[in-house]
Design an enzyme around this catalytic site. Structure first.
Site, PDB file in Angstrom:
ATOM      1  N   GLU A  52      -2.880   0.571  -7.120  1.00  0.00           N
ATOM      2  CA  GLU A  52      -1.820  -0.377  -7.452  1.00  0.00           C
ATOM      3  C   GLU A  52      -1.550  -0.267  -8.949  1.00  0.00           C
ATOM      4  O   GLU A  52      -2.406   0.182  -9.726  1.00  0.00           O
ATOM      5  CB  GLU A  52      -2.206  -1.814  -7.097  1.00  0.00           C
ATOM      6  CG  GLU A  52      -2.408  -2.084  -5.621  1.00  0.00           C
ATOM      7  CD  GLU A  52      -1.130  -2.031  -4.796  1.00  0.00           C
ATOM      8  OE1 GLU A  52      -0.056  -1.736  -5.363  1.00  0.00           O
ATOM      9  OE2 GLU A  52      -1.214  -2.261  -3.581  1.00  0.00           O
ATOM     10  N   CYS A  92       0.877  -1.169   0.000  1.00  0.00           N
ATOM     11  CA  CYS A  92       0.000   0.000   0.000  1.00  0.00           C
ATOM     12  C   CYS A  92       0.910   1.213   0.000  1.00  0.00           C
ATOM     13  O   CYS A  92       1.510   1.546   1.017  1.00  0.00           O
ATOM     14  CB  CYS A  92      -0.924   0.017   1.213  1.00  0.00           C
ATOM     15  SG  CYS A  92      -2.039   1.448   1.208  1.00  0.00           S
TER      16      CYS A  92
END
Length: 218
Positions: free
Chosen positions: A104, A2
């Site tokens: 992502e 993350c």
């Protein structure tokens, strides 16, 4: 992992999602939150009773570490409870990092395409985190990550540990310090609740921060 996320829900929405007493707070919508910045997190105040929405530095370095020690933004679920660098915070300084989604990057035809991952029902997400007092006396944190599940696995091999509703209170419970007890009581959000779509490459630049960043790129 993350490494970039968004938080644009207002305080009443977060308080409603948390379903726990939360001291009043304010939020500024952010669509491209990067490491090495101040982020919002829910943690217990020193009295151990009241929950507060505080501001923590996204970069973890314990107060006892020297200036050359790393400042990780993530801690893996596999090692956070046993690593000397993290285990004290895992036992005593857990927090929740609210988010509406995270980014992502997927390799496509020799380039990296950013994707935005979020809940399909629009409700906020709650990332499991740990915090510590840094050498400068200010609080810093790291977000826990786990092996990616469901649709997230197609984008990146890891993802933030996102907790389900029943896990929020025990994760913040200062009386829970044992690793196995915590593992038994805390569970991740069902991956079927997540969705994702490709977004603009503008998100690659942390200076870009507007609602258009989370719009689907067609």
């Amino acid at each position: 992992m993350c490494g970039r996320f968004a938080l644009y829900s207002d305080f009443p929405s977060l308080a409603r999602s948390l379903k726990l007493p939360l001291a009043e707070g304010e939020l500024t919508p952010r669509y491209n939150i990067a490491p090495g910045t101040w982020i919002s997190a829910v943690r217990r105040h020193e009295d151990g009773c009241q929950l507060g929405l505080d501001t923590l530095w996204w970069g973890y370095r314990p107060h006892w570490a020297d200036d050359k020690a790393p400042q990780p933004i993530n801690a893996t679920v596999e090692k956070v409870a046993t690593s000397p660098y993290f285990r004290g915070a895992f036992a005593h300084h857990r927090c929740l990092v609210p988010a509406d989604g995270w980014y992502e990057w997927l390799a496509v035809d020799g380039r990296k395409q950013p994707h935005y991952l979020t809940r399909g029902d629009g409700e906020p997400l709650w990332f499991a985190g740990i915090w510590t007092d840094r050498p400068d006396g200010k609080p810093g944190c790291a977000i826990l990550t786990e092996p990616a599940r469901g649709i997230a696995k197609a984008i990146h091999p890891r993802m933030p540990l996102t907790l389900d509703q029943q896990s929020l209170e025990p994760w913040l419970d200062p009386e829970l310090t044992d690793r196995e007890t915590i593992r038994h009581l805390v569970h991740h959000l069902q991956h079927e609740r997540l969705t994702h779509w490709p977004v603009s490459n503008r998100v690659n630049k942390p200076v870009e921060d507007d609602p258009a960043l989370i719009e689907e790129e067609r």
